[in-house]
Design a protein around this motif. Structure first.
Motif, PDB file in Angstrom:
ATOM      1  N   VAL A   8       0.849  -1.179   0.000  1.00 55.46           N
ATOM      2  CA  VAL A   8       0.000   0.000   0.000  1.00 55.46           C
ATOM      3  C   VAL A   8       0.893   1.240   0.000  1.00 55.46           C
ATOM      4  CG1 VAL A   8      -1.736   1.305   1.268  1.00 55.46           C
ATOM      5  CG2 VAL A   8      -1.846  -1.193   1.206  1.00 55.46           C
ATOM      6  N   THR A   9       0.613   2.181  -0.891  1.00 52.50           N
ATOM      7  CA  THR A   9       1.364   3.437  -0.941  1.00 52.50           C
ATOM      8  C   THR A   9       0.462   4.588  -0.541  1.00 52.50           C
ATOM      9  OG1 THR A   9       0.861   3.752  -3.287  1.00 52.50           O
ATOM     10  CG2 THR A   9       2.889   2.558  -2.742  1.00 52.50           C
ATOM     11  N   ASN A  10       1.081   5.647  -0.053  1.00 48.43           N
ATOM     12  CA  ASN A  10       0.346   6.812   0.424  1.00 48.43           C
ATOM     13  C   ASN A  10       0.789   8.071  -0.300  1.00 48.43           C
ATOM     14  OD1 ASN A  10      -1.230   5.606   2.616  1.00 48.43           O
ATOM     15  ND2 ASN A  10       0.740   5.300   3.634  1.00 48.43           N
ATOM     16  N   ALA A  70       7.782   8.634   5.010  1.00 49.61           N
ATOM     17  CA  ALA A  70       7.678   8.099   3.645  1.00 49.61           C
ATOM     18  C   ALA A  70       8.171   6.662   3.565  1.00 49.61           C
ATOM     19  CB  ALA A  70       8.475   8.969   2.685  1.00 49.61           C
ATOM     20  N   LYS A  71       7.483   5.897   2.720  1.00 43.97           N
ATOM     21  CA  LYS A  71       7.862   4.523   2.402  1.00 43.97           C
ATOM     22  C   LYS A  71       8.116   4.430   0.901  1.00 43.97           C
ATOM     23  CE  LYS A  71       7.018   2.948   6.624  1.00 43.97           C
ATOM     24  NZ  LYS A  71       6.627   4.242   7.245  1.00 43.97           N
ATOM     25  N   PRO A  72       8.837   3.415   0.465  1.00 42.67           N
ATOM     26  CA  PRO A  72       9.039   3.236  -0.983  1.00 42.67           C
ATOM     27  C   PRO A  72       7.702   3.225  -1.728  1.00 42.67           C
ATOM     28  CG  PRO A  72      10.478   1.758   0.232  1.00 42.67           C
ATOM     29  CD  PRO A  72       9.563   2.386   1.249  1.00 42.67           C
ATOM     30  N   GLY A  73       7.638   3.986  -2.795  1.00 43.58           N
ATOM     31  CA  GLY A  73       6.405   4.067  -3.581  1.00 43.58           C
ATOM     32  C   GLY A  73       5.488   5.193  -3.201  1.00 43.58           C
TER      33      GLY A  73
END
Length: 290
Positions: free
Chosen positions: A3-5, A79-82
């Motif tokens: 899941v990306t945000n 932040a996360k990858p993507g």
């Protein structure tokens, strides 16, 4: 699939509550800009309220230098990858005098509400902490903002006499509070997955506009041009956009078309863009939502 945000930090500084800023340098449209950008990214790009942080003179947390940099670090730390990240600033720009090898140079800066300027040396180290695969967009609407990622600029005015319906988004350097400048950090950043979009070139001033002379409805010319573009029939109406709504505007197109809109509207400021080789074809802010 992970899941990306979409995460955003939106900052607007009018300086209305700072008694050190003369009336002629106070702004009126920067909070309006933030409100309009918030609506745009929620409705068109799918940002959720819980992932949008706003700093203006009207919010509980004010847009001071410390708060802006703290919230920018928090944005990047989350932040996360993507993920897709947006840092938007609307306010005054200024130049900081800095001496290198006995030569005085002008370093562009954005000016928070407490007048402690933020220059490239505070921003770039944060960007280098982004996780791989995260996409970062910095939209800066202030005078001289195209020089934020250069070590030196030559400042001159490009803006006609604003009269009663315009105001330069410039804070005189004699009003600035203490600041330290570090050297040559601009060379240490990778622009992959980063889009840096400024309202004017390094030697140009930006303006805000008062429709029909009404300061309460003030808007910044650059920010309004972006919104005019992204709220155009091609962007809003799926029947016009066809089956490619989600990729209608990529990074390069947003930059090019915003420049064109400013020209059509009669403004002399020229937006400055900087992005990595892998960035130009990417969908702006991760693409539209249906």
């Amino acid at each position: 699939m992970a899941v990306t945000n979409k995460l955003a930090l939106l900052v607007g500084c009018n300086y209305t509550n700072n008694h050190k800023v003369p009336v002629e340098n106070k702004l009126h449209g920067c909070i309006n800009d933030v409100n309009a950008v918030q609506a745009l990214i929620r409705q068109r790009f799918g940002f959720q309220d819980k992932n949008i942080t706003i700093l203006t003179e009207e919010t509980e947390m004010k847009p001071t230098s410390y708060n802006i940099m703290y919230q920018l670090k928090s944005l990047i730390d989350a932040a996360k990858p993507g993920d897709t990240l947006l840092f938007y600033f609307s306010g005054g720009g200024a130049v900081v005098k800095h001496t290198v090898k006995n030569k005085i140079t002008d370093i562009p800066a954005i000016v928070p509400s407490d007048l402690h300027p933020i220059t490239v040396d505070f921003i770039l180290p944060k960007l280098n902490l982004l996780p791989d695969g995260a996409f970062f967009t910095f939209i800066c609407d202030s005078s001289y903002s195209g020089g934020l990622f250069h070590n030196e600029v030559q400042i001159e005015s490009n803006v006609r006499d604003p009269g009663s319906n315009f105001r330069r988004k410039t804070i005189p350097s004699n009003l600035l509070q203490s600041h330290n400048v570090f050297e040559n950090l601009a060379a240490g950043i990778s622009l992959n997955n980063k889009f840096l979009f400024s309202s004017s070139k390094a030697n140009e001033e930006s303006v805000e506009v008062y429709p029909n002379g009404d300061e309460s409805k003030a808007i910044s010319a650059f920010s309004n041009a972006i919104q005019t573009l992204l709220n155009s029939p091609q962007a809003v109406n799926p029947s016009v956009a066809g089956n490619h709504l989600n990729a209608l505007y990529n990074i390069w197109e947003v930059a090019a078309y915003t420049k064109a809109v400013l020209g059509i509207l009669g403004f002399d400021q020229h937006p400055y863009v900087n992005y990595g080789d892998n960035t130009a074809a990417a969908s702006f802010l991760g693409g539209y939502v249906a």
